[in-house]
Design an enzyme around this catalytic site. Structure first.
Site, short mmCIF file in Angstrom:
data_model
loop_
_atom_site.label_atom_id
_atom_site.label_comp_id
_atom_site.label_asym_id
_atom_site.label_seq_id
_atom_site.Cartn_x
_atom_site.Cartn_y
_atom_site.Cartn_z
N SER A 235 0.84 -1.19 0.00
CA SER A 235 0.00 0.00 0.00
C SER A 235 0.89 1.25 0.00
CB SER A 235 -0.94 -0.11 1.21
OG SER A 235 -2.06 0.72 1.11
N ASP B 190 -8.88 -5.57 -4.81
CA ASP B 190 -8.50 -4.16 -4.70
C ASP B 190 -9.41 -3.35 -5.61
OD1 ASP B 190 -6.32 -3.19 -3.00
OD2 ASP B 190 -5.06 -4.69 -3.96
N HIS C 276 -7.19 -6.13 -0.30
CA HIS C 276 -6.06 -5.25 0.04
C HIS C 276 -5.34 -5.68 1.32
CE1 HIS C 276 -4.02 -1.38 -0.46
NE2 HIS C 276 -4.09 -1.22 0.85
N1 LIG Z 1 -4.68 0.43 8.05
C1 LIG Z 1 -4.18 0.13 6.84
C2 LIG Z 1 -3.11 -0.75 6.72
C3 LIG Z 1 -2.59 -1.06 5.49
C4 LIG Z 1 -3.13 -0.46 4.39
C5 LIG Z 1 -4.16 0.42 4.48
C6 LIG Z 1 -4.69 0.73 5.68
C7 LIG Z 1 -5.86 1.70 5.81
O1 LIG Z 1 -6.30 2.00 6.87
C8 LIG Z 1 -6.44 2.26 4.57
C9 LIG Z 1 -7.73 3.06 4.74
N2 LIG Z 1 -7.77 3.86 5.91
C10 LIG Z 1 -8.95 2.13 4.68
O2 LIG Z 1 -9.86 2.24 5.51
O3 LIG Z 1 -9.00 1.33 3.79
#
Ligand SMILES: Nc1ccccc1C(=O)C[C@H](N)C(=O)O
Length: 320
Positions: A181, A264, A296
């Site tokens: 990411s 994704d 993801h």
């Molecule tokens: N905690 C993560 C760890 C790894 C990659 C992305 C996040 C995210 O929190 C992304 C975003 N805030 C989401 O709610 O998808």
């Protein structure tokens, strides 16, 4: 004949035509998780990765198999924890070693995700067990997240962490960089690094860029930018998508694997695919994989498993 209307041609920058709400959605990975609700997906991700409270050194081997990745790694592998790679606050790495004691090992560095504003090394040792079991040293890198840290500073920190590993282990059998990411963005920035001012050229043999963001411009228009405070210029300066075609690989045999999960979002798919295409236009030895049936978060959670597809791809790349 030139089509000026654009009809029939998918836009090169589809996000510019999206509503603010749609753009926000595309860049919120947890909303695309199908197996769980968004909040539960984020909770599960940190539970699997995190340093649990159970770490007390007296856990049975059987229970270790069920522990979260970082707790298990710290309880069972030889390690050096919180090693400084710089003088700044939080400029630390955790290094996990295979059983055999040698410094002539491949080193695998991991940069965690979390939109440059969440996550830490203390919850990101996902792949330590399967990689150290095969003779790979794993380094989990901490960097100063926003709002305290700026993106330029994070890129500098990550550069110094790579130089640090090369200086400390000059007889390494290759340095492999993996990011997830936002961490994939930071790893990709190392394709552009100028190593001369770091006094060392790291023995970079491979990159694993997992569900990354490589063109940061759309991020400027999402809620992620509240903490990041990127200007358009900051975003462009830090977009490997705009720069990598011109950059020269230090070692033309160094592999760059761009990976994205089936679940994704379309924007994440576009980001990975276009970055891969751009790498191919330059002199990079790039490949692209869409991993079946993962979102993801699972894409990284599954690195705790030795027979997972991505774990196997990583091991094959290191030991080819
Ligand atoms: N905690 C993560 C760890 C790894 C990659 C992305 C996040 C995210 O929190 C992304 C975003 N805030 C989401 O709610 O998808």
């Amino acid at each position: 004949m030139m089509d000026v209307s654009g009809v029939g041609f998918p836009s090169k920058v589809p996000w510019k035509k999206m509503s603010a709400e749609e753009l926000e959605n595309q860049y919120c990975p947890s909303r695309w998780v199908v197996r769980l609700g968004a909040e539960e997906a984020l909770r599960t991700y940190s539970q699997i990765g995190i340093e649990g409270l159970e770490c007390n050194g007296a856990i049975s081997a059987h229970r270790n198999l069920r522990l979260p990745a970082t707790t298990r790694a710290r309880a069972t592998r030889k390690s050096l924890l919180h090693v400084p790679y710089g003088d700044g606050e939080g400029e630390k790495v955790d290094i996990y070693f295979p059983d055999e004691s040698s410094e002539a090992l491949p080193f695998f560095l991991f940069f965690h995700g979390g939109y440059w504003q969440s996550g830490s090394k203390d919850e990101s040792a996902f792949m330590v067990h399967p990689l150290t079991a095969q003779g790979v040293a794993v380094v989990i890198v901490a960097y100063g997240i926003a709002p305290k840290g700026t993106l330029d500073h994070m890129v500098d920190q990550v550069t110094r962490s790579v130089a640090f590993v090369q200086k400390r282990y000059p007889s390494n059998k290759g340095i492999y960089l993996c990011g997830h990411s936002a961490g994939a963005h930071l790893a990709a920035m190392m394709l552009l690094a100028d190593w001369t001012k770091h006094g060392v050229t790291p023995n970079l043999r491979g990159f694993f860029l997992v569900s990354g963001v490589f063109d940061l411009e759309p991020i400027v228009y999402t809620s992620q930018n509240v903490a990041l405070q990127l200007t358009l210029e900051d975003a462009q300066r830090n977009s490997p998508q705009l720069k990598v075609a011109q950059a020269q690989p230090v070692d033309p045999t160094c592999r760059v694997l761009v990976v994205v999960g089936q679940f994704d979002s379309p924007e994440f798919h576009r980001q990975s695919w276009e970055f891969y295409q751009t790498l191919c236009q330059g002199e990079w030895k790039a490949s692209f994989e869409e991993l079946h049936d993962v979102d993801h978060f699972e894409i990284v959670e599954n690195l705790t498993q030795k027979d997972n597809v991505l774990t196997q791809i990583i091991l094959k790349t290191i030991f080819q």
